[in-house]
Design a protein around this motif. Structure first.
Motif, PDB file in Angstrom:
ATOM      1  N   GLY A  74      38.976  34.834  50.604  1.00 34.06           N
ATOM      2  CA  GLY A  74      39.137  33.932  49.555  1.00 34.06           C
ATOM      3  C   GLY A  74      38.614  34.484  48.307  1.00 34.06           C
ATOM      4  N   ILE A  75      37.526  35.382  48.467  1.00 28.15           N
ATOM      5  CA  ILE A  75      36.968  36.075  47.382  1.00 28.15           C
ATOM      6  C   ILE A  75      37.728  37.000  46.767  1.00 28.15           C
ATOM      7  CG2 ILE A  75      35.095  37.521  46.817  1.00 28.15           C
ATOM      8  CD1 ILE A  75      33.131  36.043  48.646  1.00 28.15           C
ATOM      9  N   VAL A  76      38.422  37.652  47.805  1.00 30.13           N
ATOM     10  CA  VAL A  76      39.366  38.731  47.374  1.00 30.13           C
ATOM     11  C   VAL A  76      40.543  38.264  46.390  1.00 30.13           C
ATOM     12  CG1 VAL A  76      40.947  40.523  48.052  1.00 30.13           C
ATOM     13  CG2 VAL A  76      38.849  40.433  49.055  1.00 30.13           C
ATOM     14  N   PHE A  77      41.265  37.293  47.007  1.00 32.47           N
ATOM     15  CA  PHE A  77      42.103  36.814  46.114  1.00 32.47           C
ATOM     16  C   PHE A  77      41.895  36.154  44.675  1.00 32.47           C
ATOM     17  CE2 PHE A  77      44.111  35.981  50.333  1.00 32.47           C
ATOM     18  CZ  PHE A  77      45.289  36.986  50.278  1.00 32.47           C
ATOM     19  N   MET A  78      40.632  35.417  44.780  1.00 31.19           N
ATOM     20  CA  MET A  78      40.082  35.083  43.345  1.00 31.19           C
ATOM     21  C   MET A  78      39.925  36.097  42.639  1.00 31.19           C
ATOM     22  SD  MET A  78      40.162  31.611  43.324  1.00 31.19           S
ATOM     23  CE  MET A  78      38.867  31.577  41.831  1.00 31.19           C
ATOM     24  N   GLY A  79      39.290  37.073  42.970  1.00 34.69           N
ATOM     25  CA  GLY A  79      39.037  38.254  42.151  1.00 34.69           C
ATOM     26  C   GLY A  79      40.155  39.109  41.592  1.00 34.69           C
ATOM     27  N   ILE A  80      41.365  39.054  42.309  1.00 31.73           N
ATOM     28  CA  ILE A  80      42.682  39.537  42.060  1.00 31.73           C
ATOM     29  C   ILE A  80      43.140  38.745  41.055  1.00 31.73           C
ATOM     30  CG2 ILE A  80      44.941  39.840  42.867  1.00 31.73           C
ATOM     31  CD1 ILE A  80      43.949  41.000  45.384  1.00 31.73           C
ATOM     32  N   LEU A  81      43.063  37.617  41.206  1.00 32.00           N
ATOM     33  CA  LEU A  81      43.644  36.453  40.019  1.00 32.00           C
ATOM     34  C   LEU A  81      42.777  36.749  38.589  1.00 32.00           C
ATOM     35  CD1 LEU A  81      45.402  34.189  39.392  1.00 32.00           C
ATOM     36  CD2 LEU A  81      43.979  32.580  40.316  1.00 32.00           C
ATOM     37  N   VAL A  82      41.574  36.801  38.882  1.00 29.98           N
ATOM     38  CA  VAL A  82      40.771  36.743  37.553  1.00 29.98           C
ATOM     39  C   VAL A  82      40.931  38.255  36.868  1.00 29.98           C
ATOM     40  CG1 VAL A  82      38.443  37.129  36.575  1.00 29.98           C
ATOM     41  CG2 VAL A  82      38.978  35.434  38.372  1.00 29.98           C
ATOM     42  N   VAL A  83      41.147  39.330  37.626  1.00 30.06           N
ATOM     43  CA  VAL A  83      41.379  40.371  36.808  1.00 30.06           C
ATOM     44  C   VAL A  83      42.603  40.538  36.288  1.00 30.06           C
ATOM     45  CG1 VAL A  83      41.656  43.020  37.261  1.00 30.06           C
ATOM     46  CG2 VAL A  83      39.793  41.796  38.258  1.00 30.06           C
ATOM     47  N   MET A  84      43.831  40.192  36.970  1.00 30.58           N
ATOM     48  CA  MET A  84      45.158  40.101  36.413  1.00 30.58           C
ATOM     49  C   MET A  84      45.070  39.338  35.336  1.00 30.58           C
ATOM     50  SD  MET A  84      46.753  42.135  38.304  1.00 30.58           S
ATOM     51  CE  MET A  84      48.367  42.056  37.806  1.00 30.58           C
ATOM     52  N   VAL A  85      44.538  37.974  35.295  1.00 30.54           N
ATOM     53  CA  VAL A  85      44.748  37.265  34.073  1.00 30.54           C
ATOM     54  C   VAL A  85      44.048  37.741  32.831  1.00 30.54           C
ATOM     55  CG1 VAL A  85      43.903  34.943  33.398  1.00 30.54           C
ATOM     56  CG2 VAL A  85      45.112  35.022  35.443  1.00 30.54           C
ATOM     57  N   VAL A  86      42.880  38.356  33.241  1.00 28.86           N
ATOM     58  CA  VAL A  86      41.893  38.518  31.953  1.00 28.86           C
ATOM     59  C   VAL A  86      42.825  39.768  31.264  1.00 28.86           C
ATOM     60  CG1 VAL A  86      39.662  39.726  31.208  1.00 28.86           C
ATOM     61  CG2 VAL A  86      39.560  37.698  32.888  1.00 28.86           C
ATOM     62  N   MET A  87      43.164  40.765  32.123  1.00 30.61           N
ATOM     63  CA  MET A  87      43.749  41.987  31.622  1.00 30.61           C
ATOM     64  C   MET A  87      45.088  41.694  30.902  1.00 30.61           C
ATOM     65  SD  MET A  87      41.704  44.603  31.842  1.00 30.61           S
ATOM     66  CE  MET A  87      40.525  43.359  31.626  1.00 30.61           C
TER      67      MET A  87
END
Length: 693
Positions: free
Chosen positions: A507-520
């Motif tokens: 769950g932490i990995v998927f949330m981290g991926i989502l945050v990085v992709m959206v911010v960038m």
């Protein structure tokens, strides 16, 4: 007539001899011989340097197959799922997924000469994939340092003391005498992997070693590409020699024969775990997940053919994987092998104790792990430092020291929490990041950037058209990766729920991926020079104006080739445009020959007077040519009103060549000129604009 020719010939020869400072033909011949000899020597030196550079490049490619991913992780996973079945499926993924993806990354890196983040100028909205690759590389470096520090610690302890270690000895009386009942796993857990509350001195030793490794191994990247190649050229032959010595003196052919004849481990082929493990192993072995191939494509492999380089990378990893499994199987004793995170370290220690070998042999075996770990750290840090160098310039080494400090803290924290944290990173976190970044990378370049432009770019850097086979493999890779990963996640979640476990790391990995992709993606959209949000988002899906080769001449040829391929959809249309172009150029040269008959002293009167010549179309294309009735003037002289030409004394001689729009395209024009040409462009002198091509 013949006498005249001879006279002029002798005169030219005499003049040529005088230019060389002597009138003697013998001296001139000697000078010619010396110049030819020096040219031959220069060519020989260039040829030798070129051959040596090619050899160094190939050694660097071989070094990729001797990282911890191949020498340690691959044999450990093979022990878990069965040697031969695992190697067969691993070979399939290398050919089906790793080879096309390696070609793609090398080609894009060689074309753009950028780091894993900068290469996403092709599709700016997916820039987050590059940052995820940098993050994945750093995480792999963190838990790989645990392996490197453990091997270094045992080399020091075995070298300075007795073997087996005193703290790893529990003697029991048996009918055959005293025997040591502590196995290798208990030895590691009671010494350098012991909890801090029980054995604080061992954690202190490991912290010192981790600090030394994090701050001194990156010195080999002091000058990035040059020192990296030098380090790999030295370390790769060393690890090959040690492996040959161990296999020659310690291998047991009976173990290999029994391994090849055994068919009891073919049953796991129906389970998703072996398929997903081999898939991730293929991505890790070829360094697809770390972004190393992108950075190396524009530096180490900038003069190499990406097709042969990708093939060589795949073949070396294939051979190295099989040979690593055979080597550790033949060195280790018969029986069940340990499959924990430190399986190979346990195998080295346990086989040396059970076979009662002298301490030189475990030192050599741990030396292979140490050298392989150093190669791994160098290849993982190279794309990170490449990005730091492009961002920070000459001060990138300061940020590299900061990253080493952060890596030291994280590695010591992982070690203090237990080896299970490192195993979680290796088995859950990194596999998800590896599959996600690979899928999005293929989709971004093949489907969003466009397979047509991709083939044109590869044609530009290789000089030959790409076969359709590669396109088919790129189209099928996302389907294969998503299908296998979904199958694996389904089985993993079912087994976790059945046993009452929680998979919070996923769950932490998927949330981290989502945050990085959206911010960038938001940052990329904000940088676009468009009028509203929708047009900014649409522009972020198209290549940036900075995408392409950096060298000016190469960029010009590349853009010309793209333009021709965009407009020449058929052979007939291409020939038509060529005739039109040649006809216009011919007329242009014919008209250009008339300028010598004009009076240049009074040419300025053309612009100052209100003659009709300043307002009509350029007569390079005549009206009687029916082919160009719908074509406007090639060059037009701007008309300036009388009120605007009446300037003050200060502005009388101000006549810039380019009229610059203050704000954006279509904005107000700051122009005081009454000659030359007008170009309505935004002011790019103070800021960098990411307007698409």
């Amino acid at each position: 007539m013949r006498a005249t020719v001879l006279f002029f010939t002798r005169f030219a020869l005499k003049r040529k001899l005088n230019l060389y400072g002597s009138g003697d033909p013998a001296v001139w011949c000697c000078d010619q011989c010396e110049s030819q000899q020096s040219a031959g020597e220069n060519f020989s030196k260039w040829l030798v340097r070129r051959v040596l550079d090619v050899i160094k490049t190939q050694i660097c490619t071989i070094a990729l197959s001797f990282t911890l991913f191949n020498t340690i992780r691959l044999p450990r996973e093979a022990f878990k799922y069965g040697d031969i079945p695992y190697l067969v499926i691993y070979s399939f993924w290398l050919l089906a997924v790793a080879l096309p993806t390696t070609l793609l990354q090398l080609a894009m890196g060689q074309l753009s000469q950028q780091d894993p983040v900068g290469v996403w100028r092709a599709v700016p909205i997916l820039r987050g994939v590059g940052h995820l690759k940098i993050l994945t590389s750093f995480l792999c470096c963190v838990y790989s340092m645990v392996y490197v520090a453990l091997s270094a610690a045992y080399m020091i302890w075995i070298g300075k003391g007795s073997f087996p270690l005193k703290d790893c000895t529990k003697l029991h009386i048996t009918p055959n005498g005293y025997e040591n009942k502590m196995n290798a796993s208990e030895c590691f857990n009671s010494t350098f992997l012991a909890p801090f509350t029980e054995q604080p001195q061992y954690l202190g030793v490991m912290a010192i070693l981790i600090f030394v490794l994090w701050f001194f191994v990156p010195i080999m990247l002091f000058r990035l590409r040059k020192t990296l190649k030098m380090s790999l050229v030295i370390l790769t032959p060393l690890i090959i020699i040690i492996a040959i010595v161990l296999s020659a003196f310690l291998s047991d052919s009976h173990v290999l024969t029994s391994m090849l004849e055994s068919c009891e481990h073919w049953m796991p082929l129906s389970q998703p775990y072996i398929w997903h493990s081999t898939l991730v192993q293929a991505l890790l072995s070829t360094h697809i997940v770390s972004g190393y191939l992108v950075s190396a494509g524009g530096t180490i492999y900038r003069q190499s053919d990406v097709r042969w380089t990708s093939t060589f990378v795949t073949i070396t990893n294939l051979l190295s994987g099989w040979l690593s499994v055979f080597m550790w199987q033949s060195i280790g004793s018969e029986g069940n092998k340990d499959s924990s995170f430190i399986a190979i370290l346990v195998l080295i220690y346990q086989s040396s104790v059970s076979e009662k070998r002298s301490k030189e042999w475990p030192l050599l075996a741990f030396g292979i792990v140490l050298i392989s770990g150093i190669i791994t750290v160098l290849t993982l840090l190279f794309p990170i430092y490449d990005k730091l160098h492009r961002v920070a310039g000459d001060h990138w080494r300061i940020f590299a020291c900061a990253s080493s400090a952060l890596g030291t803290a994280l590695t010591v924290s992982v070690l203090a929490q237990g080896i299970d944290v490192a195993a979680m990173l290796d088995e859950l976190v990194v596999p998800v990041l590896a599959v996600f970044t690979t899928v999005v990378e293929i989709v971004g370049f093949v489907f969003i950037y466009g397979w047509y432009y991709l083939t044109v770019d590869i044609h530009f850097i290789t000089g030959s058209r790409l076969p359709g086979f590669w396109l088919v493999t790129w189209w099928t890779i996302p389907v294969l990766l998503m299908g296998v990963t979904g199958w694996w996640l389904r089985s993993l979640l079912r087994s976790a729920w059945g046993e009452g476990q929680t998979l919070w790391p996923l769950g932490i990995v998927f949330m981290g991926i989502l945050v990085v992709m959206v911010v960038m993606a938001a940052v990329a959209v904000a940088k676009e020079e468009q009028f509203n949000l929708l047009t900014k988002m649409a522009s972020a899906f198209r290549p940036s104006r900075l995408w392409g080769p950096e060298e000016p001449m190469a960029r010009y040829v590349w853009m010309s080739q793209r333009f021709l391929n965009e407009n020449a959809n058929s052979e007939h249309e291409f020939h038509t445009d060529t005739k039109m172009y040649n006809h216009i150029i011919t007329k242009y040269h014919e008209k250009g020959n008339e300028i010598y008959n004009e009076d240049w002293l009074h040419a300025a009167d053309t612009y100052q007077s209100q003659s009709p010549k300043a307002f009509i179309k350029s007569d390079l294309i005549r009206h009687e040519d029916t082919l160009y009735n719908d074509v406007g003037a090639i060059y037009t002289i701007p008309t300036v009103s009388t009120s605007k030409r009446r300037n003050t004394g200060e502005e009388q001689y101000r006549s810039p060549n380019i009229c610059i729009a203050k704000g954006e395209l279509g904005g107000s024009i700051n122009c005081n000129c009454n000659r030359h040409f007008q170009l309505n462009v935004p002011d790019l002198r103070n800021n960098e604009v990411s307007t698409s091509l």
